[in-house]
Design an enzyme around this catalytic site. Structure first.
Site, PDB file in Angstrom:
ATOM      1  N   ASP A  44      -6.523 -14.868  -6.709  1.00 27.37           N
ATOM      2  CA  ASP A  44      -5.459 -13.865  -6.750  1.00 27.37           C
ATOM      3  C   ASP A  44      -4.270 -14.439  -7.520  1.00 27.37           C
ATOM      4  N   ILE A  51      -6.941 -12.917 -13.799  1.00 26.12           N
ATOM      5  CA  ILE A  51      -8.202 -12.413 -14.381  1.00 26.12           C
ATOM      6  C   ILE A  51      -8.037 -12.058 -15.852  1.00 26.12           C
ATOM      7  N   LEU A  70     -11.697  -6.831  -6.584  1.00 22.34           N
ATOM      8  CA  LEU A  70     -10.661  -5.893  -6.124  1.00 22.34           C
ATOM      9  C   LEU A  70      -9.344  -6.046  -6.876  1.00 22.34           C
ATOM     10  N   THR A 122     -11.842   3.729  -7.386  1.00 24.56           N
ATOM     11  CA  THR A 122     -11.078   4.733  -6.653  1.00 24.56           C
ATOM     12  C   THR A 122     -11.603   6.152  -6.900  1.00 24.56           C
ATOM     13  N   ASP A 123     -11.316   7.044  -5.968  1.00 23.60           N
ATOM     14  CA  ASP A 123     -11.703   8.453  -6.161  1.00 23.60           C
ATOM     15  C   ASP A 123     -10.861   9.127  -7.243  1.00 23.60           C
ATOM     16  N   GLU A 124      -9.739   8.488  -7.625  1.00 23.47           N
ATOM     17  CA  GLU A 124      -8.842   9.120  -8.605  1.00 23.47           C
ATOM     18  C   GLU A 124      -9.486   9.274  -9.976  1.00 23.47           C
ATOM     19  N   TYR A 128      -2.948   4.881 -14.239  1.00 23.30           N
ATOM     20  CA  TYR A 128      -3.711   4.079 -13.261  1.00 23.30           C
ATOM     21  C   TYR A 128      -5.169   4.523 -13.214  1.00 23.30           C
ATOM     22  N   LYS A 167      -8.677   2.603 -14.303  1.00 24.62           N
ATOM     23  CA  LYS A 167      -9.794   2.355 -13.380  1.00 24.62           C
ATOM     24  C   LYS A 167     -11.077   2.992 -13.924  1.00 24.62           C
ATOM     25  N   ASN A 224      -7.972   7.341  -0.263  1.00 24.10           N
ATOM     26  CA  ASN A 224      -6.736   6.641   0.123  1.00 24.10           C
ATOM     27  C   ASN A 224      -6.918   5.804   1.385  1.00 24.10           C
ATOM     28  N   TYR A 263       7.346  14.165  -2.592  1.00 20.66           N
ATOM     29  CA  TYR A 263       7.241  14.647  -3.971  1.00 20.66           C
ATOM     30  C   TYR A 263       6.854  16.127  -3.994  1.00 20.66           C
ATOM     31  N   ASP A 286       8.903  15.988  -8.435  1.00 18.80           N
ATOM     32  CA  ASP A 286       7.485  15.664  -8.306  1.00 18.80           C
ATOM     33  C   ASP A 286       7.080  14.480  -9.188  1.00 18.80           C
TER      34      ASP A 286
HETATM   35  P1  NAD Z   1      -3.028  -4.215  -3.964  1.00 21.74           P
HETATM   36  O1  NAD Z   1      -2.086  -3.828  -5.059  1.00 21.74           O
HETATM   37  O2  NAD Z   1      -2.542  -4.285  -2.566  1.00 21.74           O
HETATM   38  O3  NAD Z   1      -3.675  -5.647  -4.290  1.00 21.74           O
HETATM   39  C1  NAD Z   1      -4.066  -6.017  -5.567  1.00 21.74           C
HETATM   40  C2  NAD Z   1      -4.221  -7.534  -5.592  1.00 21.74           C
HETATM   41  O4  NAD Z   1      -4.638  -7.920  -6.915  1.00 21.74           O
HETATM   42  C3  NAD Z   1      -2.900  -8.283  -5.311  1.00 21.74           C
HETATM   43  O5  NAD Z   1      -3.128  -9.290  -4.357  1.00 21.74           O
HETATM   44  C4  NAD Z   1      -2.510  -8.873  -6.662  1.00 21.74           C
HETATM   45  O6  NAD Z   1      -1.804 -10.090  -6.565  1.00 21.74           O
HETATM   46  C5  NAD Z   1      -3.882  -9.069  -7.320  1.00 21.74           C
HETATM   47  N1  NAD Z   1      -3.796  -9.069  -8.771  1.00 21.74           N
HETATM   48  C6  NAD Z   1      -3.123  -8.192  -9.564  1.00 21.74           C
HETATM   49  N2  NAD Z   1      -3.239  -8.550 -10.860  1.00 21.74           N
HETATM   50  C7  NAD Z   1      -4.004  -9.664 -10.883  1.00 21.74           C
HETATM   51  C8  NAD Z   1      -4.490 -10.496 -11.939  1.00 21.74           C
HETATM   52  N3  NAD Z   1      -4.176 -10.257 -13.227  1.00 21.74           N
HETATM   53  N4  NAD Z   1      -5.275 -11.555 -11.628  1.00 21.74           N
HETATM   54  C9  NAD Z   1      -5.591 -11.809 -10.328  1.00 21.74           C
HETATM   55  N5  NAD Z   1      -5.147 -11.073  -9.298  1.00 21.74           N
HETATM   56  C10 NAD Z   1      -4.368 -10.007  -9.566  1.00 21.74           C
HETATM   57  O7  NAD Z   1      -4.249  -3.216  -4.114  1.00 21.74           O
HETATM   58  P2  NAD Z   1      -5.192  -2.578  -2.994  1.00 21.74           P
HETATM   59  O8  NAD Z   1      -4.592  -1.325  -2.519  1.00 21.74           O
HETATM   60  O9  NAD Z   1      -5.600  -3.623  -2.024  1.00 21.74           O
HETATM   61  O10 NAD Z   1      -6.442  -2.180  -3.914  1.00 21.74           O
HETATM   62  C11 NAD Z   1      -7.494  -3.109  -4.154  1.00 21.74           C
HETATM   63  C12 NAD Z   1      -8.527  -2.452  -5.052  1.00 21.74           C
HETATM   64  O11 NAD Z   1      -9.027  -1.279  -4.426  1.00 21.74           O
HETATM   65  C13 NAD Z   1      -7.958  -1.989  -6.402  1.00 21.74           C
HETATM   66  O12 NAD Z   1      -8.930  -2.233  -7.379  1.00 21.74           O
HETATM   67  C14 NAD Z   1      -7.725  -0.507  -6.224  1.00 21.74           C
HETATM   68  O13 NAD Z   1      -7.835   0.174  -7.461  1.00 21.74           O
HETATM   69  C15 NAD Z   1      -8.848  -0.148  -5.276  1.00 21.74           C
HETATM   70  N6  NAD Z   1      -8.595   1.011  -4.379  1.00 21.74           N
HETATM   71  C16 NAD Z   1      -7.448   1.089  -3.628  1.00 21.74           C
HETATM   72  C17 NAD Z   1      -7.274   2.156  -2.744  1.00 21.74           C
HETATM   73  C18 NAD Z   1      -6.040   2.278  -1.873  1.00 21.74           C
HETATM   74  O14 NAD Z   1      -5.867   3.313  -1.217  1.00 21.74           O
HETATM   75  N7  NAD Z   1      -5.176   1.285  -1.793  1.00 21.74           N
HETATM   76  C19 NAD Z   1      -8.262   3.146  -2.648  1.00 21.74           C
HETATM   77  C20 NAD Z   1      -9.407   3.049  -3.457  1.00 21.74           C
HETATM   78  C21 NAD Z   1      -9.560   1.960  -4.297  1.00 21.74           C
HETATM   79  O1  DAU Z   2      -7.091   7.855  -3.786  1.00 17.09           O
HETATM   80  C1  DAU Z   2      -7.128   6.464  -3.844  1.00 17.09           C
HETATM   81  C2  DAU Z   2      -5.810   5.942  -4.361  1.00 17.09           C
HETATM   82  O2  DAU Z   2      -4.862   6.149  -3.330  1.00 17.09           O
HETATM   83  C3  DAU Z   2      -5.865   4.479  -4.766  1.00 17.09           C
HETATM   84  O3  DAU Z   2      -6.748   4.315  -5.839  1.00 17.09           O
HETATM   85  C4  DAU Z   2      -4.469   3.978  -5.169  1.00 17.09           C
HETATM   86  O4  DAU Z   2      -4.528   2.582  -5.420  1.00 17.09           O
HETATM   87  C5  DAU Z   2      -3.530   4.243  -4.009  1.00 17.09           C
HETATM   88  O5  DAU Z   2      -2.217   3.866  -4.379  1.00 17.09           O
HETATM   89  C6  DAU Z   2      -3.553   5.709  -3.601  1.00 17.09           C
HETATM   90  O6  DAU Z   2      -2.963   6.559  -4.639  1.00 17.09           O
HETATM   91  P1  DAU Z   2      -1.985   7.772  -4.282  1.00 17.09           P
HETATM   92  O7  DAU Z   2      -1.174   8.075  -5.473  1.00 17.09           O
HETATM   93  O8  DAU Z   2      -2.736   8.892  -3.651  1.00 17.09           O
HETATM   94  O9  DAU Z   2      -1.115   7.049  -3.113  1.00 17.09           O
HETATM   95  P2  DAU Z   2       0.442   7.066  -2.777  1.00 17.09           P
HETATM   96  O10 DAU Z   2       0.596   6.398  -1.450  1.00 17.09           O
HETATM   97  O11 DAU Z   2       1.277   6.573  -3.910  1.00 17.09           O
HETATM   98  O12 DAU Z   2       0.757   8.624  -2.606  1.00 17.09           O
HETATM   99  C7  DAU Z   2       0.066   9.420  -1.642  1.00 17.09           C
HETATM  100  C8  DAU Z   2       0.581  10.838  -1.765  1.00 17.09           C
HETATM  101  O13 DAU Z   2       1.957  10.883  -1.321  1.00 17.09           O
HETATM  102  C9  DAU Z   2       0.617  11.360  -3.198  1.00 17.09           C
HETATM  103  O14 DAU Z   2       0.305  12.745  -3.184  1.00 17.09           O
HETATM  104  C10 DAU Z   2       2.050  11.152  -3.650  1.00 17.09           C
HETATM  105  C11 DAU Z   2       2.839  11.328  -2.352  1.00 17.09           C
HETATM  106  N1  DAU Z   2       4.096  10.522  -2.254  1.00 17.09           N
HETATM  107  C12 DAU Z   2       4.014   9.195  -2.473  1.00 17.09           C
HETATM  108  C13 DAU Z   2       5.147   8.392  -2.405  1.00 17.09           C
HETATM  109  C14 DAU Z   2       5.076   6.906  -2.650  1.00 17.09           C
HETATM  110  C15 DAU Z   2       5.290  11.146  -1.905  1.00 17.09           C
HETATM  111  O15 DAU Z   2       5.346  12.367  -1.674  1.00 17.09           O
HETATM  112  N2  DAU Z   2       6.410  10.362  -1.820  1.00 17.09           N
HETATM  113  C16 DAU Z   2       6.402   9.008  -2.062  1.00 17.09           C
HETATM  114  O16 DAU Z   2       7.483   8.369  -2.006  1.00 17.09           O
END
Ligand code: NAD
Ligand code: DAU
Length: 352
Positions: free
Chosen positions: A36, A63, A84, A133-135, A158, A162, A187, A215, A288
């Site tokens: 990391d 990476i 990840l 991700t589902d996005e 983003y 992905k 999410n 938003y 938004d």
């Molecule tokens: P996060 O942002 O919490 O963690 C990402 C980690 O990657 C951090 O520890 C960061 O230091 C490390 N990182 C970033 N750039 C790097 C680099 N260049 N080299 C090495 N390490 C690096 O993210 P998360 O929410 O834990 O998501 C992890 C994975 O899961 C991601 O690939 C994300 O796209 C995917 N994902 C996240 C969600 C979600 O809801 N959070 C949902 C679906 C998929």
């Molecule tokens: O669906 C999976 C994804 O979920 C992951 O791939 C991403 O890494 C993760 O960040 C997440 O993306 P979202 O954009 O859905 O998550 P976020 O928490 O940023 O926002 C969730 C919803 O809430 C989205 O509709 C935007 C809204 N939002 C978010 C923030 C930060 C607000 O209304 N206000 C806010 O301040």
């Protein structure tokens, strides 16, 4: 038999730290290297409890750096990769798309290249597992679910980064025969999530009596999954998933943002012993997010049917546990919300 060495990237982040903990404990005969960079989102406190385990090593590295990755593979002779590491926040990708291309696309291709060169196209017992991700599927209307066959239609920098990385992973399978699997998850929420994402940001703001920036009209829908359930799915897919396949992972748990925020406010009032309705008064509708996807919802029947995984944590229970964790881990929150975080927050919400 040779002891297996597995590389987990991004293991100091939110989801990665739960994957590291689960695997290090569950597979004491396997060595895990957590690579990391420790960006703003990576935090060694997230994995402090496994730091002393004999089958666990932390390496700080990037990476994006191919030379560094080559040396790492040479040193540890990895049998598998669970990838990840990524830039993961949509709002930040709107502000700085290139950072997402560099880490999510170039970083992933570097990792694929390094693994391929090290394994020299002898892929017996090897696996490259990419977490996505589902996005990548874009946005749904009022009905329907994302399946593994849904065409890619990413809308934010983003999700575009992905999607590109997913395509590269598939191309290494198709072109070089590298064993790969991909999962696309909805999410996540739970302990250790950086408070830029909706749930931890709002918990922190409610605690500090700060406005809750919703938003648009708040009528956006997300499908929420408890992070430990995702970690279990990742373990299942890594150990039992079929090479070349994709698995969708989700909670069958759709909420509009505003309904979720109401639930969160009410739970917080209860836990903070505030009169009912107090936290809801903090709700503020703001400008938004550009290109905001309306609805995400995952059809997770394939992973249930083929690998026997399904979510185990009910949303209200998971949300309640998550709030408790943030309230009990004030220092963690304090450490990650000082300095750069404050600047980010002021910048991001200034024009809203
Ligand atoms: P996060 O942002 O919490 O963690 C990402 C980690 O990657 C951090 O520890 C960061 O230091 C490390 N990182 C970033 N750039 C790097 C680099 N260049 N080299 C090495 N390490 C690096 O993210 P998360 O929410 O834990 O998501 C992890 C994975 O899961 C991601 O690939 C994300 O796209 C995917 N994902 C996240 C969600 C979600 O809801 N959070 C949902 C679906 C998929
Ligand atoms: O669906 C999976 C994804 O979920 C992951 O791939 C991403 O890494 C993760 O960040 C997440 O993306 P979202 O954009 O859905 O998550 P976020 O928490 O940023 O926002 C969730 C919803 O809430 C989205 O509709 C935007 C809204 N939002 C978010 C923030 C930060 C607000 O209304 N206000 C806010 O301040």
């Amino acid at each position: 038999m040779k002891q297996k060495n597995i590389l987990i990237t991004g293991g100091a982040g939110f989801i990665g730290s739960h994957v590291v903990r689960l695997m290090v404990h569950k597979y004491p005969e396997t060595n895990f290297v957590n690579l990391d960079l420790l960006t703003y989102a990576g935090n060694l406190e997230n994995v402090a409890d496994v730091a002393g385990n004999p089958n666990y090593t932390f390496v700080r590295g990037d990476i994006r750096n191919a030379e560094f990755l080559k040396d790492l593979f040479e040193k540890y002779n990895f049998d598998g990769v669970i990838h990840l590491a990524a830039e993961s926040h949509v709002d930040r990708s709107i502000e700085n798309p290139l950072a997402f291309v560099e880490t999510n696309v170039l970083g992933t291709v570097n990792l694929l290249n390094t693994a391929r060169n090290w394994w020299q196209d002898d892929f017996d017992d090897k696996l490259f597992y990419h977490i996505s991700t589902d996005e990548v599927y874009g946005s749904l209307g009022k009905t329907g679910l994302f399946t593994e066959q849904t065409p890619y239609d990413p809308h934010s920098p983003y999700s575009a980064s992905k999607a590109a990385s997913d395509h590269f992973v598939r191309s290494y399978h198709n072109t070089y025969g590298m064993p790969t699997v991909i999962s696309n998850c909805s999410n996540n929420y739970g302990p250790n999530q950086f408070p830029e994402k909706l749930i931890p940001l709002f918990i922190n703001n409610i605690k500090n009596n700060k406005p809750l920036p919703v938003y648009g009209d708040g009528q956006y829908t997300r499908d929420w999954l408890y992070v430990l359930d995702h970690a279990r799915a990742i373990d299942t897919i890594f150990n039992h998933g079929k090479s070349g396949e994709t698995y969708n992972v989700g909670g069958f748990n759709e909420y509009t943002n505003i309904d979720l925020i109401h639930l969160l406010c009410d739970l917080m009032d209860d836990k903070l012993n505030r009169p009912a309705g107090t936290s809801r008064q903090l709700i503020t509708f703001v400008k938004d997010r550009p290109g905001h996807d309306k609805r995400y919802a995952i059809d997770a029947t394939k992973i249930k049917r083929e690998l026997g995984w399904q979510p185990s944590v009910n949303f209200e229970e998971g949300l309640s546990k998550t709030i408790d964790w943030y309230l009990q881990n004030e220092n963690w929150l304090k450490n990650v919300t000082s300095g750069d975080y404050q600047k980010y927050y002021d910048r991001m919400y200034a024009g809203r």
